[in-house]
Design a protein around this motif. Sequence first.
Motif, PDB file in Angstrom:
ATOM      1  N   GLY A   1      59.879  92.422  19.968  1.00 62.49           N
ATOM      2  CA  GLY A   1      58.630  93.165  19.094  1.00 62.49           C
ATOM      3  C   GLY A   1      57.526  92.144  19.172  1.00 62.49           C
ATOM      4  N   LEU A   2      57.417  91.502  20.220  1.00 64.26           N
ATOM      5  CA  LEU A   2      56.082  90.321  20.462  1.00 64.26           C
ATOM      6  C   LEU A   2      54.944  91.217  21.175  1.00 64.26           C
ATOM      7  N   GLU A   3      53.745  91.162  20.390  1.00 59.64           N
ATOM      8  CA  GLU A   3      52.669  91.838  21.093  1.00 59.64           C
ATOM      9  C   GLU A   3      52.395  91.153  22.363  1.00 59.64           C
ATOM     10  N   LEU A   4      51.678  91.987  23.270  1.00 62.85           N
ATOM     11  CA  LEU A   4      51.293  91.268  24.528  1.00 62.85           C
ATOM     12  C   LEU A   4      49.785  91.657  24.589  1.00 62.85           C
ATOM     13  N   ILE A   5      49.377  90.511  25.464  1.00 67.43           N
ATOM     14  CA  ILE A   5      47.758  90.842  25.555  1.00 67.43           C
ATOM     15  C   ILE A   5      47.521  90.745  26.831  1.00 67.43           C
ATOM     16  N   GLN A   6      46.812  91.354  27.617  1.00 64.59           N
ATOM     17  CA  GLN A   6      46.518  91.404  29.214  1.00 64.59           C
ATOM     18  C   GLN A   6      45.903  90.039  29.480  1.00 64.59           C
ATOM     19  N   GLY A   7      46.409  89.755  30.640  1.00 64.62           N
ATOM     20  CA  GLY A   7      45.756  88.477  31.268  1.00 64.62           C
ATOM     21  C   GLY A   7      44.333  88.794  31.666  1.00 64.62           C
ATOM     22  N   GLN A   8      43.662  87.656  31.507  1.00 63.28           N
ATOM     23  CA  GLN A   8      42.019  87.729  32.053  1.00 63.28           C
ATOM     24  C   GLN A   8      41.865  87.283  33.472  1.00 63.28           C
ATOM     25  N   ALA A   9      42.582  86.072  33.738  1.00 62.74           N
ATOM     26  CA  ALA A   9      42.480  85.623  35.097  1.00 62.74           C
ATOM     27  C   ALA A   9      43.479  86.058  36.105  1.00 62.74           C
ATOM     28  N   ILE A  10      44.591  86.759  35.515  1.00 63.02           N
ATOM     29  CA  ILE A  10      45.739  86.926  36.154  1.00 63.02           C
ATOM     30  C   ILE A  10      46.410  88.443  35.571  1.00 63.02           C
ATOM     31  N   ALA A  11      47.458  88.976  36.139  1.00 65.32           N
ATOM     32  CA  ALA A  11      47.768  90.052  35.815  1.00 65.32           C
ATOM     33  C   ALA A  11      48.833  90.373  34.791  1.00 65.32           C
ATOM     34  N   VAL A  12      49.268  88.855  34.740  1.00 66.22           N
ATOM     35  CA  VAL A  12      50.227  88.828  33.632  1.00 66.22           C
ATOM     36  C   VAL A  12      50.026  88.559  32.189  1.00 66.22           C
ATOM     37  N   PRO A  13      50.538  89.262  31.377  1.00 63.28           N
ATOM     38  CA  PRO A  13      49.916  89.155  29.941  1.00 63.28           C
ATOM     39  C   PRO A  13      50.574  88.032  29.151  1.00 63.28           C
ATOM     40  N   ARG A  14      50.011  87.505  28.065  1.00 63.71           N
ATOM     41  CA  ARG A  14      50.380  86.481  27.231  1.00 63.71           C
ATOM     42  C   ARG A  14      50.912  86.947  25.908  1.00 63.71           C
ATOM     43  N   LEU A  15      51.474  86.187  25.201  1.00 62.47           N
ATOM     44  CA  LEU A  15      51.804  86.563  23.830  1.00 62.47           C
ATOM     45  C   LEU A  15      50.771  86.571  22.925  1.00 62.47           C
ATOM     46  N   ALA A  16      50.321  87.229  22.075  1.00 65.81           N
ATOM     47  CA  ALA A  16      49.575  87.265  21.250  1.00 65.81           C
ATOM     48  C   ALA A  16      49.717  86.196  19.970  1.00 65.81           C
ATOM     49  N   ILE A  17      50.965  86.176  19.670  1.00 68.09           N
ATOM     50  CA  ILE A  17      51.409  85.292  18.659  1.00 68.09           C
ATOM     51  C   ILE A  17      51.398  83.665  18.849  1.00 68.09           C
ATOM     52  N   ALA A  18      51.352  83.572  20.265  1.00 58.78           N
ATOM     53  CA  ALA A  18      51.417  82.004  20.848  1.00 58.78           C
ATOM     54  C   ALA A  18      49.978  81.240  20.271  1.00 58.78           C
ATOM     55  N   PRO A  19      50.150  80.250  19.790  1.00 59.64           N
ATOM     56  CA  PRO A  19      48.904  79.409  19.518  1.00 59.64           C
ATOM     57  C   PRO A  19      47.882  78.822  20.738  1.00 59.64           C
ATOM     58  N   ILE A  20      48.980  79.028  21.699  1.00 60.41           N
ATOM     59  CA  ILE A  20      48.122  78.293  22.973  1.00 60.41           C
ATOM     60  C   ILE A  20      49.024  78.980  24.179  1.00 60.41           C
ATOM     61  N   SER A  21      48.296  79.609  25.241  1.00 57.67           N
ATOM     62  CA  SER A  21      48.645  80.252  26.543  1.00 57.67           C
ATOM     63  C   SER A  21      47.952  79.588  27.580  1.00 57.67           C
ATOM     64  N   MET A  22      48.636  79.363  28.650  1.00 59.80           N
ATOM     65  CA  MET A  22      47.824  79.107  29.871  1.00 59.80           C
ATOM     66  C   MET A  22      48.239  79.943  30.966  1.00 59.80           C
ATOM     67  N   GLU A  23      47.204  80.584  31.585  1.00 53.52           N
ATOM     68  CA  GLU A  23      47.330  81.626  32.704  1.00 53.52           C
ATOM     69  C   GLU A  23      47.457  80.799  33.975  1.00 53.52           C
ATOM     70  N   CYS A  24      48.494  80.826  34.671  1.00 49.98           N
ATOM     71  CA  CYS A  24      48.605  80.067  35.838  1.00 49.98           C
ATOM     72  C   CYS A  24      48.916  80.875  37.290  1.00 49.98           C
ATOM     73  N   ARG A  25      48.518  80.328  38.417  1.00 49.41           N
ATOM     74  CA  ARG A  25      48.671  81.069  39.679  1.00 49.41           C
ATOM     75  C   ARG A  25      49.537  80.072  40.507  1.00 49.41           C
ATOM     76  N   LEU A  26      50.576  80.533  41.136  1.00 50.17           N
ATOM     77  CA  LEU A  26      51.336  79.568  41.641  1.00 50.17           C
ATOM     78  C   LEU A  26      50.696  78.901  42.767  1.00 50.17           C
ATOM     79  N   HIS A  27      51.184  77.628  42.729  1.00 51.60           N
ATOM     80  CA  HIS A  27      50.664  76.476  43.939  1.00 51.60           C
ATOM     81  C   HIS A  27      51.725  76.255  44.920  1.00 51.60           C
ATOM     82  N   SER A  28      52.817  75.986  44.353  1.00 51.23           N
ATOM     83  CA  SER A  28      54.110  75.406  45.232  1.00 51.23           C
ATOM     84  C   SER A  28      55.262  75.711  44.520  1.00 51.23           C
ATOM     85  N   VAL A  29      56.322  75.698  45.483  1.00 51.39           N
ATOM     86  CA  VAL A  29      57.612  75.680  45.038  1.00 51.39           C
ATOM     87  C   VAL A  29      58.478  74.821  45.809  1.00 51.39           C
TER      88      VAL A  29
END
Length: 212
Positions: A111-139
């Motif tokens: 039941g965790l609310e999601l907020i659509q990402g702005q820089a990427i398509a993946v959403p973040r958690l609305a309840i999280a005090p900090i979120s970082m939108e990331c794009r894969l660099h390497s594996v």
Amino acid sequence: MQIRSTDINPEQTYKLLTGIVVPRPIAWVSTRSSAGLVNLAPFSCYTIVSNKPPMIGINIGRKAGVRKDTSHHIHETGEFVVNIGDDTLIDAIHQSAVEHPPEISEAALLGLELIQGQAIAVPRLAIAPISMECRLHSVTPFGDTGAEFHVGEIMLFHVRDDLLHNGKIDTAQLRPIARLAGPNYATLGEIISMQPIAQTPKSIIGAKVEPQ
């Protein structure tokens, strides 16, 4: 006691290391499959990699030789969000570690609310005090069990307004949690402040210390 690494199996090694390397910060990672399903899972093998550009890295192991949903989604889409939870979210973080079939969204299940990402398509958690939108660099793969270190470039930081002061995070106000061994977690506890190294008076460097 001495333990030779060659005498213990990967599971025993994992239990040993997770009790030694403590406390560990928790990356609460949200990902999105190509079909649009949002996955959520916590990972505590996580650290800073670079500050220009800003990068963070997460080590993700395999289950029975198969990539976990988080890793599979990152490889599939090249995007992920690292959410940072506080001490009010321990239960949700712990419950999100339960393994579910790929078609189950942990965020929806909890039941965790999601907020659509702005820089990427993946959403973040609305309840999280900090979120970082990331794009894969390497594996980078490591070891014999298929573990992979995923490095992502942070494209956008989301920080709750009351946490940022003069460009710095108020850690006490953030109230982060850390992972210990097994199903055990720790809160911040006492903060011990020392004089910044750059401001240490030169007069005490190399000074002779008289015995008491």
